[in-house]
Design an enzyme around this catalytic site. Structure first.
Site, PDB file in Angstrom:
ATOM      1  CG  HIS A   1      -3.423  -3.636   3.304  1.00  0.00           C
ATOM      2  ND1 HIS A   1      -2.416  -3.018   3.997  1.00  0.00           N
ATOM      3  CD2 HIS A   1      -4.100  -2.652   2.673  1.00  0.00           C
ATOM      4  CE1 HIS A   1      -2.479  -1.707   3.810  1.00  0.00           C
ATOM      5  NE2 HIS A   1      -3.500  -1.462   3.002  1.00  0.00           N
TER       6      HIS A   1
ATOM      7  CD  GLU B   1      -0.762  -5.616   5.846  1.00  0.00           C
ATOM      8  OE1 GLU B   1      -0.609  -6.198   4.747  1.00  0.00           O
ATOM      9  OE2 GLU B   1      -0.998  -4.402   5.949  1.00  0.00           O
TER      10      GLU B   1
ATOM     11  CB  CYS C   1      -0.988  -0.053   1.174  1.00  0.00           C
ATOM     12  SG  CYS C   1      -2.373   1.090   0.961  1.00  0.00           S
TER      13      CYS C   1
END
Lengths: 80, 220
Positions: free
Chosen positions: B194, B196, B86
């Site tokens: 993302h 994560e 990002c």
């Protein structure tokens, strides 16, 4: 010496913010706006007094930080 | 394996990615402050998501010139893996480690939702845990994810197998639906989604986990 740097998206790069402004103007019945493009202005107070040196210095600043030359172009205007 | 997560003022996914890395590696990564000019020895460097320096000037522009970036670039030149997520992707384009730029989303809105992605290549140290052509669901959360590069650069990225992920349903106007790209040596990956945020069942998805597992396998 003062420098004014104008940064605009390059021609050919779609400017969604400019488009939104254009549409808003049309919605307000402002006719005759073919295109709106949005950019930014950065003003710098420089200690340099030599025009050529100031231009070279600000050009370097634009290339390294102020503009992203992948998508943006810049104009430098020097003022006393 | 040694990993470092770079922390800028305004980073807000640094701790999330540290958790994902710890789960994959079994040890905590180094958290490295942006003003440091030395990077601890690192096989993997993560530039996390967030709003470094408040997105002032341009997203990633100020962070791209932070003190820590010089040693990050030196490590990348020596073959360290670098993952930019990002805002981290935006920073990597600003540093020149990846080509192109990320502009305001085409519809001007901040987009926060799960995005189906197509895995374009499994022949990289980041994506070898996926199958080529596989569709995975990974959250996006950005205002400036609209990938731009000139046509020659886009052709080269595609020709060299450097498009890692494409959006199955392009949310932001990105050129050629690009969601993530790789460096020439395929050891630097920048992506807007993302991983994560979907690397643990508690987060509602696990499609991002294979990316971290692949990195750890590569570097162990």
């Amino acid at each position: 010496m003062k420098a004014r740097v104008t940064i605009m998206l390059k021609q050919g790069v779609l400017d969604p913010q400019g488009k939104a402004i254009e549409h808003a103007l049309t919605a307000l019945d402002f006719d005759g706006v073919n295109e709106a493009r949005q950019g930014k202005i950065i003003e710098l107070e420089l200690t340099e007094t030599d025009q050529a040196k100031a231009t070279a210095q600000v050009t370097d600043m634009c290339e390294k930080l102020l503009a992203n030359t992948v998508i943006e172009r810049y104009d430098i205007e020097l003022m006393d | 394996m040694k990993a470092s997560v770079i922390v800028f003022p305004g980073s807000n996914c640094d701790r999330d990615v540290a958790v994902s890395l710890e789960q994959a590696m079994g040890q905590k990564p180094n958290m490295v402050w942006h003003a440091d000019s030395e990077l601890p020895p690192s096989d993997l460097i993560v530039i996390p998501g967030g709003f470094s320096y408040g997105d002032y000037l341009r997203c990633g522009a100020i962070a791209g010139n932070a003190h820590i970036i010089r040693p990050v670039k030196e490590a990348a030149e020596k073959g360290a893996m670098v993952l930019g997520i990002c805002n981290g992707f935006q920073v990597l384009t600003e540093t020149g480690l990846l080509p192109g730029a990320l502009m305001r989303n085409a519809d001007l809105k901040f987009i926060c939702k799960d995005a189906p992605l197509s895995v374009e290549t499994s022949d990289t140290p980041f994506t070898k845990g996926y199958k080529q052509g596989q569709t995975i669901s990974v959250p996006v959360a950005h205002h400036d994810g609209n990938y731009r590069a000139d046509e020659d650069t886009l052709d080269r990225l595609e020709g060299e197998g450097r498009v890692a992920f494409r959006y199955a349903d392009n949310p932001n106007g990105s050129a050629r639906d690009i969601a993530g790209i790789l460096s020439e040596n395929k050891r630097v990956l920048g992506m807007m989604p993302h991983p994560e945020r979907c690397a643990d069942p508690l987060l509602g998805g696990t499609d991002g986990k294979a990316l971290f597992t692949a990195i750890v396998e590569e570097l162990s």
